[in-house]
Design an enzyme around this catalytic site. Sequence first.
Site, short mmCIF file in Angstrom:
data_model
loop_
_atom_site.label_atom_id
_atom_site.label_comp_id
_atom_site.label_asym_id
_atom_site.label_seq_id
_atom_site.Cartn_x
_atom_site.Cartn_y
_atom_site.Cartn_z
CG ASP A 1 18.89 16.91 55.08
OD1 ASP A 1 19.08 17.93 54.39
OD2 ASP A 1 19.77 16.39 55.79
CD GLN B 1 25.26 17.33 50.53
OE1 GLN B 1 25.70 17.63 49.42
NE2 GLN B 1 25.85 17.71 51.65
CG HIS C 1 24.67 15.68 58.08
ND1 HIS C 1 24.61 16.39 59.26
CD2 HIS C 1 25.77 16.12 57.42
CE1 HIS C 1 25.64 17.21 59.31
NE2 HIS C 1 26.36 17.08 58.22
CE LYS D 1 25.43 21.09 53.58
NZ LYS D 1 26.82 20.86 53.95
#
Lengths: 142, 401
Positions: free
Chosen positions: B195, B198, B118, B221
Amino acid sequence: MAARDLKSLYKEVILRHDREPFHYQKMEAADFVIEAYNPLCGDQFQLFLFIENEAVKQAFFHGYGCAISKAATSVLVKKLTGMSLAKIRQLVATYQGVVRTGQATDDAELAAFAGAQQFPERMDCALLTWAALDDFLQQANS
Amino acid sequence: MIDTNAIRQDFPIFSGQQLVYLDNAATTQKPASVIRAVHDFYTAKNATVRRSVYPLAASATQAYEQVRTEVQHFIGAVSPREIIFTSGVTEGINLVAQSFLAPRLKPGDEVLVSMMEHHANLIPWQQLCRQCGAHLRVIPINEQGELRMDLLPELLNARTRMLAIAQVSNSLGTINPIAAIVQLARRYKVPVLVDAAQSVAHYPLDVQALDCDFLVFSGHKMFAPSGVGILYGKAAHLAQMPPWQTGGEMIQSVTLETARFAEPPARFEAGTPNVEGAIGLGAAINYLNALDRKAVAAHLEALRLHATERLLAIAGIRIIGTAAQKTAIVSFTMAGIHPHDAATFLGEAGIALRAGHHCTQPLMDFFQIPGTLRASFTIYNTIEEIDYLIETIGAARRFFS
């Protein structure tokens, strides 16, 4: 949320220009190549203008975009052909008024884009190449 | 299996409207318990934290610090002092880039990221490399959207100062083998930032088992409010890092000439924090902890398989990202229909899904596409919703043909 009518955004004239775009080809020999790019969606078009005596003699376009941005560019290129730069400035102002505020016009092809009123998130699609041409004309003026 | 009907009832947004929400990789909806926690805090418990001694402030501080401990347990950190509240992943990565890496990055050094990052895990490193005369190296991917792990050993070397990588790709759904990556990085003593934006909502995290140096995620999220996130850092790293932002809250003593900075984590939390966001994050963690997380993973896999099978049965659909290890994020293109036209059509049918490059432009360039449609699923999505999506895609094809 009030129901919105997809047919008011995707009018038949728009879908037709999307499927059969006018003067859709690269013309590297053009006098001016204007780039239009929307970084949010990645849509990208090039306008190819042949200009003589303060008028557009021929116009073409090429690139990639959604049905709205492609049809808007196709309509633009069709209208430009043979038009003086002064007239083009008026045309661009009229079109921007149609898209942004629903301004009335006798031109059915321009009026088709008034549907963007109901879909403000798609307004930039309708304005993409027209705004790039507007910038170009303003620079040419200064 | 998880009871999606019961779960849907936990989310007030589904009770007032017909909504097929398939944009969970962008942000998730919020359960009533999270909304209530934020509401209750403002209604009866609001005060700033770590400043005042009156009872309201003391209990706000206690609630805030309690969430820090809950986050510690949620991700398996050694100590709550390794947990820093941020505004989200973007701030967490910028903090590590500026405070940890910038002081030690020299001209000719290298930072390693992957092709599927991202922009939030690309641009902070890219700009830092430019400032310092260092090189940004990129782990390539194959056509399936999997990391070229065979090339990783060649990309790591004695000049590599950082490896920053997503656990799950937001555009492709690829699940990366983080433990194996960290093991390889260790050979060259390369610190690793993960990261987890997600992955955090759907898969149990254990930072000690992963052995990563840093890990970041965002609250929004994982069913928590926007504007709150977490940076995990190994205590030994945090102890050596200078403050990133300065101001109130992060000091030990101050004169007009100088300041002594607080120990971590306070050193990295300048200014009044997002207290209600942290409280909401705590409620979201409680919500997730109450779910059978193995069943959550199984549910997601069932959704992914069903969506993939039904999409592939439609002529002209191409799925972007076909990794063997994949989460329930399905990116696809439709021949002859631009993603934004399709998304507008689907939107009017009550289906929310994202069209575009998903903040991963280099990845789109790799696949030579300007963007995709992306359906991303979570705990409240159902097989019936996928069937409705497929049916509506059929209607979109008829509309635009």
